[in-house]
Design an enzyme around this catalytic site. Structure first.
Site, mmCIF file in Angstrom:
data_model
loop_
_atom_site.group_PDB
_atom_site.id
_atom_site.type_symbol
_atom_site.label_atom_id
_atom_site.label_comp_id
_atom_site.label_asym_id
_atom_site.label_seq_id
_atom_site.Cartn_x
_atom_site.Cartn_y
_atom_site.Cartn_z
ATOM 1 N N GLN A 125 60.364 26.951 48.408
ATOM 2 C CA GLN A 125 60.643 27.527 47.088
ATOM 3 C C GLN A 125 62.158 27.574 46.905
ATOM 4 O OE1 GLN A 125 59.938 31.692 46.933
ATOM 5 N NE2 GLN A 125 59.714 31.792 44.731
ATOM 6 N N SER A 128 66.315 31.045 44.446
ATOM 7 C CA SER A 128 67.540 31.836 44.570
ATOM 8 C C SER A 128 68.775 30.941 44.656
ATOM 9 C CB SER A 128 67.483 32.698 45.820
ATOM 10 O OG SER A 128 66.353 33.524 45.783
ATOM 11 N N SER A 160 63.034 29.617 52.243
ATOM 12 C CA SER A 160 62.283 29.783 53.487
ATOM 13 C C SER A 160 61.759 28.449 53.985
ATOM 14 C CB SER A 160 61.087 30.718 53.269
ATOM 15 O OG SER A 160 61.547 32.027 53.080
ATOM 16 N N GLU A 244 53.030 35.787 43.696
ATOM 17 C CA GLU A 244 53.717 36.028 44.957
ATOM 18 C C GLU A 244 53.674 37.509 45.324
ATOM 19 O OE1 GLU A 244 57.823 34.779 44.968
ATOM 20 O OE2 GLU A 244 57.943 34.908 47.144
ATOM 21 N N ASN A 372 62.359 45.561 46.073
ATOM 22 C CA ASN A 372 61.550 46.709 45.665
ATOM 23 C C ASN A 372 62.234 47.546 44.576
ATOM 24 O OD1 ASN A 372 59.713 45.753 47.443
ATOM 25 N ND2 ASN A 372 59.544 47.626 48.673
ATOM 26 N N GLU A 373 63.560 47.492 44.540
ATOM 27 C CA GLU A 373 64.247 48.208 43.458
ATOM 28 C C GLU A 373 63.855 47.581 42.114
ATOM 29 O OE1 GLU A 373 65.794 47.297 46.285
ATOM 30 O OE2 GLU A 373 66.117 49.310 47.093
HETATM 31 C C1 LIG Z 1 63.022 36.498 54.459
HETATM 32 C C2 LIG Z 1 63.410 36.037 53.111
HETATM 33 C C3 LIG Z 1 62.845 34.898 52.600
HETATM 34 C C4 LIG Z 1 63.223 34.410 51.369
HETATM 35 N N1 LIG Z 1 62.690 33.244 50.938
HETATM 36 C C5 LIG Z 1 63.098 32.719 49.759
HETATM 37 C C6 LIG Z 1 62.602 31.454 49.328
HETATM 38 O O1 LIG Z 1 61.805 30.841 50.005
HETATM 39 N N2 LIG Z 1 63.056 30.954 48.166
HETATM 40 C C7 LIG Z 1 63.946 31.618 47.379
HETATM 41 O O2 LIG Z 1 64.280 31.120 46.315
HETATM 42 N N3 LIG Z 1 64.452 32.829 47.758
HETATM 43 C C8 LIG Z 1 64.045 33.377 48.938
HETATM 44 N N4 LIG Z 1 64.551 34.598 49.350
HETATM 45 C C9 LIG Z 1 65.572 35.256 48.528
HETATM 46 C C10 LIG Z 1 65.070 36.471 47.780
HETATM 47 O O3 LIG Z 1 64.228 36.110 46.735
HETATM 48 C C11 LIG Z 1 66.321 37.246 47.297
HETATM 49 O O4 LIG Z 1 66.958 37.721 48.448
HETATM 50 C C12 LIG Z 1 65.995 38.409 46.404
HETATM 51 O O5 LIG Z 1 65.581 37.963 45.133
HETATM 52 C C13 LIG Z 1 67.187 39.350 46.226
HETATM 53 O O6 LIG Z 1 68.331 38.659 45.821
HETATM 54 P P1 LIG Z 1 69.690 38.805 46.630
HETATM 55 O O7 LIG Z 1 69.415 38.602 48.059
HETATM 56 O O8 LIG Z 1 70.670 37.928 45.977
HETATM 57 O O9 LIG Z 1 70.115 40.319 46.462
HETATM 58 P P2 LIG Z 1 70.890 40.969 45.225
HETATM 59 O O10 LIG Z 1 70.238 40.627 43.955
HETATM 60 O O11 LIG Z 1 72.348 40.691 45.350
HETATM 61 O O12 LIG Z 1 70.617 42.483 45.532
HETATM 62 C C14 LIG Z 1 71.289 43.214 46.562
HETATM 63 C C15 LIG Z 1 70.801 44.659 46.487
HETATM 64 O O13 LIG Z 1 71.120 45.181 45.208
HETATM 65 C C16 LIG Z 1 69.953 45.676 44.618
HETATM 66 N N5 LIG Z 1 69.976 45.432 43.184
HETATM 67 C C17 LIG Z 1 70.315 44.315 42.524
HETATM 68 N N6 LIG Z 1 70.134 44.485 41.217
HETATM 69 C C18 LIG Z 1 69.659 45.730 41.049
HETATM 70 C C19 LIG Z 1 69.264 46.501 39.934
HETATM 71 N N7 LIG Z 1 69.278 46.041 38.697
HETATM 72 N N8 LIG Z 1 68.839 47.754 40.162
HETATM 73 C C20 LIG Z 1 68.795 48.266 41.410
HETATM 74 N N9 LIG Z 1 69.146 47.583 42.492
HETATM 75 C C21 LIG Z 1 69.568 46.338 42.311
HETATM 76 C C22 LIG Z 1 68.821 44.892 45.219
HETATM 77 O O14 LIG Z 1 67.585 45.564 45.093
HETATM 78 C C23 LIG Z 1 69.283 44.768 46.641
HETATM 79 O O15 LIG Z 1 68.942 45.930 47.342
HETATM 80 C C24 LIG Z 1 64.191 35.105 50.596
HETATM 81 C C25 LIG Z 1 64.744 36.279 51.094
HETATM 82 C C26 LIG Z 1 64.380 36.744 52.338
HETATM 83 C C27 LIG Z 1 65.017 37.990 52.841
#
Ligand SMILES: Cc1cc2nc3c(=O)[nH]c(=O)nc-3n(C[C@H](O)[C@H](O)[C@H](O)COP(=O)(O)OP(=O)(O)OC[C@H]3O[C@@H](n4cnc5c(N)ncnc54)[C@H](O)[C@@H]3O)c2cc1C
Lengths: 391, 327
Positions: A125, A128, A160, A244, A372-373
């Site tokens: 997928q 991101s 992933s 998902e 989860n947020e």
């Molecule tokens: C094990 C694992 C597998 C994954 N696999 C895939 C995959 O296969 N394909 C893919 O595309 N992506 C994948 N991801 C990425 C995942 O979808 C993103 O990590 C996720 O959407 C969060 O984005 P970010 O990491 O950029 O965090 P950010 O968006 O930068 O967030 C960082 C923190 O800020 C908080 N935050 C951000 N905005 C808000 C808001 N409006 N209100 C409150 N809190 C907020 C978040 O909740 C989080 O705690 C994977 C991630 C992990 C950990």
């Protein structure tokens, strides 16, 4: 509509159980997040498909059994109770396939689903981006119109298993002039070995190397790889996201099996464990049972034709299963004391380290599939009707 | 297992909700807390008319049979409207008397319970007190394999929920003895736990609904407080807890209805989850109403104060968790 298990369901359960008892590898396969484990899991997927257990809910023409939603849940229960391997094909069968069933063309289904079901083509997928996680609609990777197709450029990350996968599906900005960020996005499939694609593996917190970032430099993909209408990518992606978070990614079988294993672990040493741990074991069991029953009730409503089906309610599932998973594993580690910390490749690790490995993986649950947020925002706004705040 | 409600069950719950919503229950609760039982008994009669007590009484004694699913649905509504009185105790006493195998006792009490004419309190297992002994027509006290009936009690003790008044039963005459008593008491405790769990669930739903409408309308920093993420997330968690407790309560009712060997465990699981969810909803309601939530005048206080005693009644969370582990 009544959703009792019918004789046919029970027969289905018995058949699945017997097959699994005869085929689940006695020694767990190496982690599917490693090159070696990836290959071993591909082979397992192949055996599953050979006897049509790979995608039981799909129509027979695509290698399934046309099983009902309830039977699918039954199969998953049996699958995890038998200790069968995790599915390396999960992004394909649980995210892309439902999207193709809903929005794909006949040609796409015919071409993509069979090899997916047999583990011949493993999908990653690619949603991101380094600057676009929670605010996914801000993504910048571009799809530019060209003769007979599109040129993809940009960077995707946290994909992933993309280090070992064959193909990927993702969202691209096809209309940079669209007035709102959710508009002008197109959903596309592309090969990970195409000219212009660079895959850079990223080690995960659990030390496994299967995560990857993808650099795309004018990667050509033909029109046949567009899912749905160009520009409609957001709507299509959101239907995938609902799946998902909801039933398909985390069927209750996973948690009920883990809860039974946890209860068994506690029974081996209840005195040593103390009452506080006993309470946590009970809570984990209750949580897994609640999730199972919630899912069955939900499935009953879907089968009864309740259009309310999933939607925002999948966010309830997402928060619940991800926190339950952590609680189950943390409790197991506490019960195991010094042995709980042993990694899966340590000789003395109990049950092949599956608790420790499962624990580390559970920690990612509140992050992926939408944090989860973000899910709590969706619950508050869409299910409780609270006003939108600043994002 | 049937996971969905029938239309009849849904209509029954809706009708009860409508009737209770129009009954001005806050005034009834306040009177009950002051020891004035008249409005409470009047409401009791209307509940009987709606068929609530008959759900724990077999047909040959004028009821509809023990119908645990319907019983759970009605107790959810009783909880939603914070109805006071020994409701759980009366239906548990009915379940006890029905199981006891004594025709004379069953014949004496069950028709009156179904008709809403008899209010009973039951003291079995948990603690020395009988709920609302002063309002009850009789108190049944189970100790080991004997059951006594008494009309006298010690001084009334108020609890954290002023509408939940307890007293020690005194004296009494033995009305039955033997293993049937023990078995009937175990069954009654199961029914009591189920009804209490359902009550907690309804209470929690009402607390959440009231709080959601409050945070949409209360403004601070020039915006509704419901637009703040800390507020939203707390309410989202409250909803999650209630949503996942609900199917446990339903499955527990089905297990009791089927007389399944797993019923004790299912009921205990439901009791823990619903008790904690209801209690959590009360904490959320209090917090998000601010000081207003901490005022007795606010009707919501009647709901808030019920949550903790309900969570602990008929088997504390610790007791119920231990029951879950027994399997
Ligand atoms: C094990 C694992 C597998 C994954 N696999 C895939 C995959 O296969 N394909 C893919 O595309 N992506 C994948 N991801 C990425 C995942 O979808 C993103 O990590 C996720 O959407 C969060 O984005 P970010 O990491 O950029 O965090 P950010 O968006 O930068 O967030 C960082 C923190 O800020 C908080 N935050 C951000 N905005 C808000 C808001 N409006 N209100 C409150 N809190 C907020 C978040 O909740 C989080 O705690 C994977 C991630 C992990 C950990």
């Amino acid at each position: 509509m009544d959703l009792e298990f019918t004789a046919a369901d029970e027969e289905f359960r018995a058949e699945a159980r017997a097959w699994l008892a005869g085929h689940v590898p006695a020694t767990p396969l190496p982690s599917l997040e490693t090159a070696e484990g990836f290959a071993a899991h591909r082979e397992w997927e192949h055996w599953l498909a050979a006897d049509r257990w790979s995608v039981v809910s799909w129509p027979e023409e695509y290698g399934g059994r046309g099983a009902s939603l309830l039977q699918w849940l039954v199969f998953e229960e049996e699958y995890y109770a038998a200790g069968a391997p995790g599915r390396v094909s999960q992004n394909g069968i649980r995210l892309l396939a439902p999207t193709l069933f809903e929005h794909g063309t006949e040609e796409q289904r015919a071409r993509v689903l069979g090899p997916m079901a047999r583990g011949e083509v493993i999908w990653a997928q690619a949603w991101s981006e380094p600057e676009s996680g929670s605010d996914l609609a801000s993504l910048r990777s571009a799809a530019v119109r060209t003769d007979g197709g599109w040129l993809l450029s940009g960077q995707k990350t946290w994909s992933s298993r993309a280090a070992f996968a064959d193909r990927a599906f993702g969202l691209f900005r096809s209309d940079p002039d669209a007035t709102r960020p959710h508009q002008g996005l197109t959903y596309l499939m592309f090969p990970l070995d195409a000219p212009g694609v660079t895959v850079r593996p990223i080690g995960r917190l659990d030390g496994k190397p299967a995560f990857a970032e993808l650099f795309l430099d004018e990667v050509f993909v033909p029109d046949a790889e567009v899912i749905g209408e160009p520009g409609q990518g957001w709507r299509i992606a959101m239907s995938t996201a609902g799946k998902e978070r909801g039933l398909t990614l985390r069927s209750p079988g996973r948690f009920t099996a883990a809860a039974e294993r946890l209860t068994a672990l506690w029974r081996e040493a209840p005195e040593g464990a103390g009452p506080a741990l006993g309470d946590r074991v009970a809570d984990a069991w209750i949580g897994a049972r609640a999730y199972q029953l919630f899912t069955y009730a939900h499935a009953s409503r879907i089968v009864a034709g309740d259009a309310g089906g999933l939607g925002a309610e999948s966010s309830l599932n997402k928060v619940f299963w991800s926190e339950l998973d952590i609680a189950l594993h943390e409790t197991a580690l506490d019960l195991l004391g010094p042995y709980g910390m042993l990694a899966d490749d340590a000789d003395e690790a109990p049950a092949h380290g599956s608790w420790a490995e499962g624990y580390t993986f559970s920690l990612a649950g509140p992050i992926y599939a939408g944090t989860n947020e973000i899910q709590r925002d969706i619950i508050a706004e869409r299910l409780l009707g609270l006003p939108k705040g600043r994002r | 297992m049937r996971f969905l409600l029938t239309d009849e069950q849904r209509d029954f719950a809706r009708a009860l909700d409508g009737m209770l919503g129009a009954s001005g229950t806050p005034a009834v609760v306040r009177a009950w807390a002051a020891g004035e039982h008249k409005p409470g008994r009047a409401l009791w009669a209307r509940l009987a008319e709606a068929g609530v007590f008959g759900l724990a009484v077999p047909e040959r004694h004028g009821g509809a049979g023990l119908l645990p699913v319907e019983l759970a649905l009605s107790f959810t509504e009783l909880g939603r409207h914070a109805v006071p009185g020994p409701l759980v105790e009366t239906v548990a006493a009915a379940a006890f008397l029905e199981r006891l195998g004594s025709d004379s006792l069953a014949g004496e009490w069950l028709p009156r319970i179904a008709a809403g004419e008899a209010v009973l309190s039951l003291c079995a297992g948990a603690g020395p007190y009988a709920l609302d002994a002063d309002a009850a027509d009789a108190v049944l006290v189970v100790r080991g394999d004997t059951v006594c009936r008494t009309d006298t009690h010690g001084p009334v003790q108020t609890t954290l929920d002023p509408a939940r008044r307890v007293a020690r039963p005194l004296g009494g005459t033995v009305v039955a003895r033997g293993p049937a008593v023990t078995a009937a008491a175990a069954h009654a405790i199961e029914v009591a736990r189920l009804a209490t769990a359902a009550q907690s669930l309804g209470l929690g739903r009402a607390l959440l609904a009231a709080t959601v409408s409050y945070v949409k309308q209360r403004t601070q920093f020039r915006v509704p407080i419901g637009s703040f993420q800390a507020v939203k997330h707390r309410l989202a968690d409250t909803l999650i807890a209630l949503e996942f407790a609900q199917p446990l309560v339903h499955a527990a009712a089905l297990a009791v209805a089927a007389g399944a060997p797993s019923a004790g465990r299912e009921v205990a699981a439901a009791k823990v989850a619903a008790g904690e969810a209801g209690h959590g909803a009360a904490r959320t309601a209090l917090q998000l109403h601010g000081a207003l939530g901490y005022t007795e005048e606010l009707d919501l206080s009647l709901w808030i104060r019920k949550a903790r005693p309900l969570r602990d009644a008929w088997g504390s969370p610790a007791d119920c968790r231990a029951r879950v582990l027994t399997g």
